[in-house]
Scaffold this motif. Structure first.
Motif, PDB file in Angstrom:
ATOM      1  N   GLY A  21      49.068  31.486  25.915  1.00 46.92           N
ATOM      2  CA  GLY A  21      48.500  31.476  24.565  1.00 46.92           C
ATOM      3  C   GLY A  21      49.137  32.474  23.621  1.00 46.92           C
ATOM      4  N   LEU A  23      51.902  33.328  20.953  1.00 49.92           N
ATOM      5  CA  LEU A  23      52.846  32.651  20.063  1.00 49.92           C
ATOM      6  C   LEU A  23      54.090  33.518  19.898  1.00 49.92           C
ATOM      7  CD1 LEU A  23      50.375  31.812  17.138  1.00 49.92           C
ATOM      8  CD2 LEU A  23      50.630  30.623  19.311  1.00 49.92           C
ATOM      9  N   GLY A  49      48.428  44.375  14.392  1.00 53.05           N
ATOM     10  CA  GLY A  49      47.863  43.029  14.558  1.00 53.05           C
ATOM     11  C   GLY A  49      48.863  41.906  14.782  1.00 53.05           C
ATOM     12  N   VAL A  50      50.156  42.262  14.934  1.00 52.58           N
ATOM     13  CA  VAL A  50      51.153  41.194  15.114  1.00 52.58           C
ATOM     14  C   VAL A  50      51.334  40.794  16.582  1.00 52.58           C
ATOM     15  CG1 VAL A  50      52.454  41.635  12.999  1.00 52.58           C
ATOM     16  CG2 VAL A  50      53.071  42.856  15.102  1.00 52.58           C
ATOM     17  N   GLY A  51      50.654  41.491  17.484  1.00 47.60           N
ATOM     18  CA  GLY A  51      50.718  41.081  18.886  1.00 47.60           C
ATOM     19  C   GLY A  51      51.600  41.943  19.775  1.00 47.60           C
ATOM     20  N   LYS A  52      51.810  43.196  19.412  1.00 45.75           N
ATOM     21  CA  LYS A  52      52.660  44.078  20.229  1.00 45.75           C
ATOM     22  C   LYS A  52      51.951  44.441  21.533  1.00 45.75           C
ATOM     23  CE  LYS A  52      52.915  47.193  16.946  1.00 45.75           C
ATOM     24  NZ  LYS A  52      52.000  46.524  15.992  1.00 45.75           N
ATOM     25  N   THR A  53      50.720  44.904  21.407  1.00 40.36           N
ATOM     26  CA  THR A  53      49.957  45.291  22.595  1.00 40.36           C
ATOM     27  C   THR A  53      49.724  44.079  23.497  1.00 40.36           C
ATOM     28  OG1 THR A  53      48.867  47.011  21.296  1.00 40.36           O
ATOM     29  CG2 THR A  53      47.791  46.354  23.355  1.00 40.36           C
ATOM     30  N   GLU A  54      49.482  42.956  22.851  1.00 38.50           N
ATOM     31  CA  GLU A  54      49.178  41.730  23.579  1.00 38.50           C
ATOM     32  C   GLU A  54      50.326  41.317  24.514  1.00 38.50           C
ATOM     33  OE1 GLU A  54      46.232  40.380  23.415  1.00 38.50           O
ATOM     34  OE2 GLU A  54      46.569  38.481  24.439  1.00 38.50           O
ATOM     35  N   ARG A 208      55.549  28.449  14.156  1.00 43.08           N
ATOM     36  CA  ARG A 208      55.458  28.996  15.505  1.00 43.08           C
ATOM     37  C   ARG A 208      54.115  28.582  16.114  1.00 43.08           C
ATOM     38  NH1 ARG A 208      56.239  35.307  15.434  1.00 43.08           N
ATOM     39  NH2 ARG A 208      54.552  35.814  16.816  1.00 43.08           N
TER      40      ARG A 208
HETATM   41  N1  LIG Z   1      51.791  36.183  18.644  1.00 42.89           N
HETATM   42  C1  LIG Z   1      50.508  36.153  19.026  1.00 42.89           C
HETATM   43  N2  LIG Z   1      50.062  35.188  19.828  1.00 42.89           N
HETATM   44  C2  LIG Z   1      48.766  35.160  20.214  1.00 42.89           C
HETATM   45  N3  LIG Z   1      47.841  36.060  19.853  1.00 42.89           N
HETATM   46  C3  LIG Z   1      48.233  37.047  19.045  1.00 42.89           C
HETATM   47  C4  LIG Z   1      49.585  37.151  18.604  1.00 42.89           C
HETATM   48  N4  LIG Z   1      49.678  38.239  17.819  1.00 42.89           N
HETATM   49  C5  LIG Z   1      48.459  38.774  17.774  1.00 42.89           C
HETATM   50  N5  LIG Z   1      47.592  38.077  18.528  1.00 42.89           N
HETATM   51  C6  LIG Z   1      46.151  38.397  18.706  1.00 42.89           C
HETATM   52  O1  LIG Z   1      45.808  39.291  17.670  1.00 42.89           O
HETATM   53  C7  LIG Z   1      45.095  40.407  18.179  1.00 42.89           C
HETATM   54  C8  LIG Z   1      45.810  41.696  17.812  1.00 42.89           C
HETATM   55  O2  LIG Z   1      47.005  41.775  18.550  1.00 42.89           O
HETATM   56  P1  LIG Z   1      47.546  43.155  19.116  1.00 42.89           P
HETATM   57  O3  LIG Z   1      48.486  42.865  20.228  1.00 42.89           O
HETATM   58  O4  LIG Z   1      46.424  44.064  19.427  1.00 42.89           O
HETATM   59  O5  LIG Z   1      48.327  43.700  17.831  1.00 42.89           O
HETATM   60  P2  LIG Z   1      49.191  45.023  17.660  1.00 42.89           P
HETATM   61  O6  LIG Z   1      49.235  45.698  18.981  1.00 42.89           O
HETATM   62  O7  LIG Z   1      50.530  44.563  17.186  1.00 42.89           O
HETATM   63  O8  LIG Z   1      48.461  45.817  16.625  1.00 42.89           O
HETATM   64  C9  LIG Z   1      44.967  40.227  19.657  1.00 42.89           C
HETATM   65  O9  LIG Z   1      43.660  39.825  19.959  1.00 42.89           O
HETATM   66  C10 LIG Z   1      45.932  39.131  20.020  1.00 42.89           C
HETATM   67  O10 LIG Z   1      45.384  38.286  20.989  1.00 42.89           O
END
Ligand SMILES: Nc1ncnc2c1ncn2[C@@H]1O[C@H](COP(=O)(O)OP(=O)(O)O)[C@@H](O)[C@H]1O
Ligand SMILES: [Mg+2]
Length: 216
Positions: A21, A23, A49-54, A208
């Motif tokens: 899941g 993207l 919020g762009v998904g780095k930690t994820e 995407r």
């Molecule tokens: N590319 C992505 N694909 C799926 N979910 C994403 C993506 N980017 C962000 N999310 C979702 O958005 C939320 C924030 O992502 P997170 O990894 O915490 O952001 P960051 O670490 O960049 O601040 C998470 O719940 C994550 O599941």
């Protein structure tokens, strides 16, 4: 948790991320693939919020590796990030030795600076052997930590080892899968970036998202 083999190609990496899941652009899948293949840390920078930690969470789950997370903050130091001696337990051991009439100082000091009294924090935990394979080490929001900590990290990331003066050097049998993230509230030094494969993570765009939805 069962360990899975790292993906064999960029396509397989994209598939692996998508199947969980996540993207991902092809450029991101490429850098993730290379980091896994080359055993180099991955440095991800981008807005919150762009998904780095994820990515770290997804990789840990998909590869069946333990996720070890070090959340950075101002004032983060070696005692919180790497190790600390359990000084109250050491004190008790000294008292007990005294009460028992043990006077061998060398013996006592090697006893109290043994692994039993070592409190392992995330960076040290990530260097320990793991039967499931080397863990995923997430060093999250490095831009929040002080520069002195960043310099320390540079050493850890180049040799995957930590030296504890009273104990010795602990080296990882296999390098952990390292993901460093930054929200760019300040610049991270080039020296650290050079140790890593760098990628700027952007917001997912509609295309995407569509590609992910339709490939399921
Ligand atoms: N590319 C992505 N694909 C799926 N979910 C994403 C993506 N980017 C962000 N999310 C979702 O958005 C939320 C924030 O992502 P997170 O990894 O915490 O952001 P960051 O670490 O960049 O601040 C998470 O719940 C994550 O599941
Ligand atoms: Mg984050």
């Amino acid at each position: 948790m069962t360990a899975a083999a790292p993906p064999a190609s960029v396509d397989a990496t994209l598939e692996l991320l998508t199947s969980r899941g996540y993207l991902a652009e092809r450029s991101l899948a490429t850098v993730v693939f290379l980091a896994l293949r080359m055993g180099r840390p991955l440095f991800l920078e981008g807005e919150a919020g762009v998904g780095k930690t994820e990515i770290a969470k997804v990789l840990s789950a998909a590869l069946g590796r333990r996720l070890i997370r070090l959340q950075c903050y101002e004032g983060l130091d070696v005692a919180s990030a790497v190790y600390e001696w359990n000084s109250s337990a050491q004190m008790i051991a000294i008292r007990l030795a005294e009460a028992a009439g043990d006077t061998d100082r060398d013996q006592l000091s090697s006893d109290i600076f043994s692994e039993r009294f070592l409190i392992k924090r995330p960076l040290l935990q990530a260097l320990e052997p793991d039967t499931a394979g080397a863990p995923v080490l997430l060093i999250d929001e490095l831009d929040r930590a002080d520069e002195a900590f960043e310099a320390y990290l540079l050493e850890v990331l180049s040799d995957f080892q930590v030296t504890i003066p009273e104990f010795g050097t602990i080296k990882a049998p296999a390098p952990p899968i390292v993901i460093v993230t930054s929200n760019r509230t300040r610049e991270i030094h080039d020296a650290l970036k050079r140790r890593c494969l760098y990628h700027w993570v952007d917001y997912p765009n509609a295309q995407r998202a569509l590609a992910t939805v339709t490939s399921r």
